[in-house]
Design a protein around this motif. Structure first.
Motif, short mmCIF file in Angstrom:
data_model
loop_
_atom_site.label_atom_id
_atom_site.label_comp_id
_atom_site.label_asym_id
_atom_site.label_seq_id
_atom_site.Cartn_x
_atom_site.Cartn_y
_atom_site.Cartn_z
N THR A 164 0.86 -1.18 0.00
CA THR A 164 0.00 0.00 0.00
C THR A 164 0.90 1.23 0.00
O THR A 164 2.00 1.21 0.56
CB THR A 164 -0.94 0.04 1.23
N ASN A 165 0.45 2.29 -0.65
CA ASN A 165 1.24 3.51 -0.74
C ASN A 165 0.53 4.66 -0.06
O ASN A 165 -0.69 4.79 -0.13
CB ASN A 165 1.50 3.87 -2.21
N ASP A 166 1.33 5.50 0.59
CA ASP A 166 0.84 6.71 1.22
C ASP A 166 1.75 7.84 0.75
O ASP A 166 2.93 7.63 0.46
CB ASP A 166 0.89 6.57 2.74
N TYR A 167 1.21 9.03 0.67
CA TYR A 167 1.97 10.18 0.20
C TYR A 167 1.88 11.29 1.23
O TYR A 167 0.83 11.51 1.83
CB TYR A 167 1.40 10.68 -1.14
N TYR A 168 2.99 11.99 1.42
CA TYR A 168 2.99 13.14 2.31
C TYR A 168 4.06 14.12 1.83
O TYR A 168 4.90 13.79 1.00
CB TYR A 168 3.25 12.72 3.76
N GLU B 71 6.63 9.41 -1.34
CA GLU B 71 5.80 8.22 -1.39
C GLU B 71 6.36 7.20 -0.42
O GLU B 71 7.55 6.91 -0.44
CB GLU B 71 5.79 7.63 -2.80
N THR C 266 5.86 3.30 0.99
CA THR C 266 5.22 2.00 0.75
C THR C 266 5.28 1.15 2.02
O THR C 266 6.32 1.05 2.64
CB THR C 266 5.92 1.26 -0.40
N GLN C 267 4.15 0.57 2.37
CA GLN C 267 4.06 -0.37 3.49
C GLN C 267 3.72 -1.74 2.92
O GLN C 267 2.90 -1.86 1.99
CB GLN C 267 2.95 0.04 4.47
#
Length: 107
Positions: free
Chosen positions: A34-38, A47, A49-50
């Motif tokens: 899963t990817n999250d952006y901040y 970006e 990635t978990q």
């Protein structure tokens, strides 16, 4: 209101599904990214990635075996589980997994 252990994730599988056969059925295992952006303190978009370990049993394992392959985009609903085991060197190892209860194929 009853509180439940519930996880919902959207992501891409990171490898081919591994199938384990048991006397009473089968288990499917696969990793999900899963990817999250901040935005960091320098103003740059980052970006992150978990990786999550998914497990599915029975009919769901059969669905994973038949329809899920590396890079497949899926959505899952499940619950967070923890287990421990002793490796070959006698060290205790801990694993966090998501036991899949529902799966939706995105692409």
């Amino acid at each position: 209101m009853t509180l439940r252990n519930k996880v919902i994730l959207f992501g891409h599988t990171g490898k081919e599904v591994e199938i384990t056969q048991f006397n009473k059925g089968m288990k499917a295992s696969v990793s999900l990214a899963t990817n999250d952006y901040y935005t960091n303190t320098q103003g740059e978009k980052v970006e992150e990635t978990q990786w999550h370990q998914l497990i599915a049993f029975g009919k769901l394992a059969e669905i994973f075996e038949k329809y899920v392959s590396k890079g497949k985009e899926i959505a899952i609903e499940g619950k967070l589980t923890y287990r421990e085991y002793e490796d070959k060197e006698g060290m205790r190892r801990f694993i966090t997994e998501i036991r899949v209860e529902e799966v939706l194929m995105i692409k």
